[in-house]
Design a protein around this motif. Structure first.
Motif, PDB file in Angstrom:
ATOM      1  N   HIS A 125       0.859  -1.190   0.000  1.00 26.97           N
ATOM      2  CA  HIS A 125       0.000   0.000   0.000  1.00 26.97           C
ATOM      3  C   HIS A 125       0.893   1.237   0.000  1.00 26.97           C
ATOM      4  CE1 HIS A 125       0.982   0.027   4.275  1.00 26.97           C
ATOM      5  NE2 HIS A 125       0.497  -1.211   4.357  1.00 26.97           N
ATOM      6  N   ALA A 126       0.276   2.401   0.038  1.00 23.93           N
ATOM      7  CA  ALA A 126       1.028   3.654  -0.113  1.00 23.93           C
ATOM      8  C   ALA A 126       2.056   3.865   0.993  1.00 23.93           C
ATOM      9  CB  ALA A 126       0.064   4.838  -0.172  1.00 23.93           C
ATOM     10  N   LYS A 127       1.794   3.357   2.188  1.00 26.12           N
ATOM     11  CA  LYS A 127       2.697   3.608   3.311  1.00 26.12           C
ATOM     12  C   LYS A 127       3.958   2.748   3.291  1.00 26.12           C
ATOM     13  CE  LYS A 127      -0.813   5.411   6.472  1.00 26.12           C
ATOM     14  NZ  LYS A 127      -1.493   5.242   7.776  1.00 26.12           N
ATOM     15  N   ASN A 128       3.935   1.639   2.534  1.00 23.92           N
ATOM     16  CA  ASN A 128       5.146   0.814   2.472  1.00 23.92           C
ATOM     17  C   ASN A 128       5.723   0.697   1.067  1.00 23.92           C
ATOM     18  OD1 ASN A 128       3.562  -1.158   1.172  1.00 23.92           O
ATOM     19  ND2 ASN A 128       3.199  -2.299   3.057  1.00 23.92           N
ATOM     20  N   ALA A 129       5.055   1.301   0.082  1.00 27.41           N
ATOM     21  CA  ALA A 129       5.475   1.168  -1.318  1.00 27.41           C
ATOM     22  C   ALA A 129       6.905   1.648  -1.545  1.00 27.41           C
ATOM     23  CB  ALA A 129       4.513   1.931  -2.230  1.00 27.41           C
ATOM     24  N   TYR A 130       7.255   2.783  -0.973  1.00 26.46           N
ATOM     25  CA  TYR A 130       8.595   3.342  -1.154  1.00 26.46           C
ATOM     26  C   TYR A 130       9.655   2.365  -0.647  1.00 26.46           C
ATOM     27  CZ  TYR A 130      12.569   6.542  -0.670  1.00 26.46           C
ATOM     28  OH  TYR A 130      13.812   7.130  -0.751  1.00 26.46           O
ATOM     29  N   ASP A 131       9.458   1.843   0.545  1.00 27.09           N
ATOM     30  CA  ASP A 131      10.441   0.944   1.144  1.00 27.09           C
ATOM     31  C   ASP A 131      10.586  -0.352   0.351  1.00 27.09           C
ATOM     32  OD1 ASP A 131      11.012   2.722   3.192  1.00 27.09           O
ATOM     33  OD2 ASP A 131       9.536   1.844   4.554  1.00 27.09           O
ATOM     34  N   GLY A 149     -10.152  -2.448  -3.136  1.00 25.48           N
ATOM     35  CA  GLY A 149     -11.068  -2.217  -2.033  1.00 25.48           C
ATOM     36  C   GLY A 149     -11.178  -0.777  -1.599  1.00 25.48           C
ATOM     37  N   ALA A 150     -10.438   0.105  -2.255  1.00 25.86           N
ATOM     38  CA  ALA A 150     -10.450   1.518  -1.871  1.00 25.86           C
ATOM     39  C   ALA A 150     -11.737   2.200  -2.304  1.00 25.86           C
ATOM     40  CB  ALA A 150      -9.256   2.235  -2.498  1.00 25.86           C
ATOM     41  N   GLU A 151     -12.157   3.189  -1.535  1.00 23.18           N
ATOM     42  CA  GLU A 151     -13.347   3.963  -1.903  1.00 23.18           C
ATOM     43  C   GLU A 151     -13.121   4.677  -3.223  1.00 23.18           C
ATOM     44  OE1 GLU A 151     -16.092   7.617  -0.109  1.00 23.18           O
ATOM     45  OE2 GLU A 151     -14.685   6.542   1.188  1.00 23.18           O
ATOM     46  N   ASN A 152     -11.891   5.156  -3.444  1.00 23.59           N
ATOM     47  CA  ASN A 152     -11.534   5.827  -4.681  1.00 23.59           C
ATOM     48  C   ASN A 152     -10.310   5.123  -5.274  1.00 23.59           C
ATOM     49  OD1 ASN A 152     -10.558   7.539  -6.715  1.00 23.59           O
ATOM     50  ND2 ASN A 152     -11.285   9.384  -5.658  1.00 23.59           N
ATOM     51  N   PRO A 153     -10.506   4.124  -6.142  1.00 21.79           N
ATOM     52  CA  PRO A 153      -9.385   3.371  -6.700  1.00 21.79           C
ATOM     53  C   PRO A 153      -8.389   4.231  -7.476  1.00 21.79           C
ATOM     54  CG  PRO A 153     -11.428   2.162  -7.023  1.00 21.79           C
ATOM     55  CD  PRO A 153     -11.803   3.535  -6.540  1.00 21.79           C
ATOM     56  N   GLU A 154      -8.872   5.270  -8.126  1.00 19.55           N
ATOM     57  CA  GLU A 154      -7.969   6.145  -8.873  1.00 19.55           C
ATOM     58  C   GLU A 154      -7.011   6.862  -7.926  1.00 19.55           C
ATOM     59  OE1 GLU A 154      -8.000   9.935 -12.009  1.00 19.55           O
ATOM     60  OE2 GLU A 154      -9.864   8.878 -11.537  1.00 19.55           O
ATOM     61  N   GLN A 155      -7.546   7.411  -6.870  1.00 18.81           N
ATOM     62  CA  GLN A 155      -6.713   8.118  -5.896  1.00 18.81           C
ATOM     63  C   GLN A 155      -5.749   7.157  -5.212  1.00 18.81           C
ATOM     64  OE1 GLN A 155      -8.855  10.477  -3.017  1.00 18.81           O
ATOM     65  NE2 GLN A 155      -7.121  10.564  -1.622  1.00 18.81           N
ATOM     66  N   ALA A 156      -6.229   5.966  -4.858  1.00 17.18           N
ATOM     67  CA  ALA A 156      -5.374   4.978  -4.193  1.00 17.18           C
ATOM     68  C   ALA A 156      -4.212   4.583  -5.093  1.00 17.18           C
ATOM     69  CB  ALA A 156      -6.199   3.749  -3.817  1.00 17.18           C
ATOM     70  N   ALA A 157      -4.496   4.366  -6.357  1.00 18.42           N
ATOM     71  CA  ALA A 157      -3.436   4.010  -7.304  1.00 18.42           C
ATOM     72  C   ALA A 157      -2.446   5.150  -7.471  1.00 18.42           C
ATOM     73  CB  ALA A 157      -4.046   3.639  -8.652  1.00 18.42           C
ATOM     74  N   ALA A 158      -2.958   6.374  -7.540  1.00 22.42           N
ATOM     75  CA  ALA A 158      -2.087   7.537  -7.721  1.00 22.42           C
ATOM     76  C   ALA A 158      -1.150   7.721  -6.529  1.00 22.42           C
ATOM     77  CB  ALA A 158      -2.938   8.788  -7.921  1.00 22.42           C
ATOM     78  N   GLU A 159      -1.646   7.466  -5.329  1.00 22.50           N
ATOM     79  CA  GLU A 159      -0.807   7.612  -4.135  1.00 22.50           C
ATOM     80  C   GLU A 159       0.322   6.583  -4.127  1.00 22.50           C
ATOM     81  OE1 GLU A 159      -3.566   7.351  -0.934  1.00 22.50           O
ATOM     82  OE2 GLU A 159      -4.318   9.407  -1.203  1.00 22.50           O
ATOM     83  N   ILE A 160       0.020   5.353  -4.526  1.00 18.37           N
ATOM     84  CA  ILE A 160       1.057   4.320  -4.586  1.00 18.37           C
ATOM     85  C   ILE A 160       2.040   4.621  -5.705  1.00 18.37           C
ATOM     86  CG2 ILE A 160       1.497   1.866  -4.982  1.00 18.37           C
ATOM     87  CD1 ILE A 160      -1.314   1.346  -3.749  1.00 18.37           C
ATOM     88  N   ARG A 161       1.520   5.038  -6.833  1.00 26.17           N
ATOM     89  CA  ARG A 161       2.382   5.375  -7.974  1.00 26.17           C
ATOM     90  C   ARG A 161       3.347   6.515  -7.597  1.00 26.17           C
ATOM     91  NH1 ARG A 161       3.129   3.200 -13.393  1.00 26.17           N
ATOM     92  NH2 ARG A 161       4.860   4.474 -14.080  1.00 26.17           N
ATOM     93  N   ASN A 162       2.860   7.456  -6.843  1.00 26.66           N
ATOM     94  CA  ASN A 162       3.706   8.565  -6.419  1.00 26.66           C
ATOM     95  C   ASN A 162       4.880   8.080  -5.563  1.00 26.66           C
ATOM     96  OD1 ASN A 162       4.307  11.453  -6.003  1.00 26.66           O
ATOM     97  ND2 ASN A 162       3.633  11.081  -3.903  1.00 26.66           N
ATOM     98  N   GLN A 163       4.620   7.130  -4.681  1.00 27.96           N
ATOM     99  CA  GLN A 163       5.689   6.568  -3.857  1.00 27.96           C
ATOM    100  C   GLN A 163       6.690   5.770  -4.700  1.00 27.96           C
ATOM    101  OE1 GLN A 163       6.201   7.252  -0.570  1.00 27.96           O
ATOM    102  NE2 GLN A 163       4.537   8.708  -0.950  1.00 27.96           N
ATOM    103  N   ILE A 164       6.193   5.091  -5.704  1.00 26.14           N
ATOM    104  CA  ILE A 164       7.076   4.350  -6.628  1.00 26.14           C
ATOM    105  C   ILE A 164       8.009   5.317  -7.335  1.00 26.14           C
ATOM    106  CG2 ILE A 164       7.139   3.025  -8.779  1.00 26.14           C
ATOM    107  CD1 ILE A 164       4.497   1.687  -7.858  1.00 26.14           C
ATOM    108  N   GLU A 165       7.447   6.403  -7.853  1.00 24.45           N
ATOM    109  CA  GLU A 165       8.256   7.378  -8.594  1.00 24.45           C
ATOM    110  C   GLU A 165       9.301   8.023  -7.699  1.00 24.45           C
ATOM    111  OE1 GLU A 165       8.145   7.629 -11.781  1.00 24.45           O
ATOM    112  OE2 GLU A 165       6.423   6.297 -12.011  1.00 24.45           O
ATOM    113  N   LYS A 166       8.978   8.212  -6.432  1.00 24.56           N
ATOM    114  CA  LYS A 166       9.947   8.781  -5.493  1.00 24.56           C
ATOM    115  C   LYS A 166      11.114   7.826  -5.247  1.00 24.56           C
ATOM    116  CE  LYS A 166       6.884  11.751  -2.728  1.00 24.56           C
ATOM    117  NZ  LYS A 166       6.305  11.961  -1.373  1.00 24.56           N
ATOM    118  N   ALA A 167      10.825   6.520  -5.335  1.00 26.12           N
ATOM    119  CA  ALA A 167      11.819   5.516  -4.996  1.00 26.12           C
ATOM    120  C   ALA A 167      12.773   5.170  -6.127  1.00 26.12           C
ATOM    121  CB  ALA A 167      11.109   4.229  -4.525  1.00 26.12           C
ATOM    122  N   ILE A 168      12.371   5.425  -7.364  1.00 28.93           N
ATOM    123  CA  ILE A 168      13.201   4.998  -8.500  1.00 28.93           C
ATOM    124  C   ILE A 168      14.086   6.136  -9.022  1.00 28.93           C
ATOM    125  CG2 ILE A 168      11.628   3.163  -9.178  1.00 28.93           C
ATOM    126  CD1 ILE A 168      10.476   4.946 -11.312  1.00 28.93           C
TER     127      ILE A 168
END
Length: 211
Positions: A169-175, A192-211
């Motif tokens: 999830h977004a809180k562990n994606a970076y690590d 299972g998120a109320e807003n799948p688009e927002q949930a995906a965007a938050e995880i994607r943002n952590q991925i981009e920070k990590a690479i």
């Protein structure tokens, strides 16, 4: 035809995971949020039902240029012209799949214990699913959770692209990315998120920070 594995955010979707919402609609929202590869996993559907929902999903994904992977059902994958198939330790062997489905598709293989990295099936795969990274209720038939150290260990043993899955999830994606994963596979945190688009965007943002 897919030449190499380059995805970063991999959605594993099923009707159960979508909790009563339309699978195709949930997936489309996730794609808009940054998902760039989708796997459909329907273990309990017969061929006709699995093929029907997979065809609907592929029609939508084709509009976005997002590849579709079918979990453990070669007949459905072939009939729907999917971009690939993903199999686990107790599924059809990658070598057998290659005999029936030649070059031009993705073949993913779940790694649940270290010894799998050294068996003959690895040579036929395009990417490895590291399953699970953290314990999860989505998949309960696994050997053990790898953790961040496990990802780093596998990264040191193979050059294959690694897809981390299991309570991501977004809180562990970076690590998880920094530990050595090339891509994150997500189920509940998006489906299972109320807003799948927002949930995906938050995880994607952590991925981009990590690479």
């Amino acid at each position: 035809m897919i030449d190499r594995f380059s995805s970063r955010l991999y959605l594993v979707v099923s009707e159960d995971a979508c909790r009563g919402r339309d699978l195709v609609s949930v997936t489309e929202m996730a794609v808009k949020g940054g998902v760039d590869l989708v796997q459909i996993r329907e273990k309990h559907k017969d061929f006709a039902a699995f093929q029907s929902v997979t065809s609907r999903l592929k029609e939508m994904l084709d509009q976005y240029g997002v590849p579709l992977i079918v979990n453990d059902n070669l007949a459905v994958a072939l009939s729907c012209c999917a971009s690939g198939i993903h199999v686990g330790n107790s599924d059809m062997l990658p070598a057998e799949i290659k005999k029936q489905w030649h070059d031009g598709f993705l073949l993913g293989y779940s790694i649940e214990y270290e010894e799998q990295l050294f068996n003959s099936q690895i040579q036929y795969t395009d990417y490895l699913g590291i399953s699970p990274v953290f314990n999860t209720q989505t998949k309960t038939d696994t050997v053990t959770a790898w953790g961040l150290h496990g990802i780093s260990k596998i990264r040191s043993l193979t050059n294959k692209p690694l897809v981390a899955i299991g309570n991501i999830h977004a809180k562990n994606a970076y690590d998880v990315m920094r530990a050595g994963a090339d891509c994150l596979a997500v189920v509940s945190a998006i489906c299972g998120a109320e807003n799948p688009e927002q949930a995906a965007a938050e995880i994607r943002n952590q991925i981009e920070k990590a690479i």
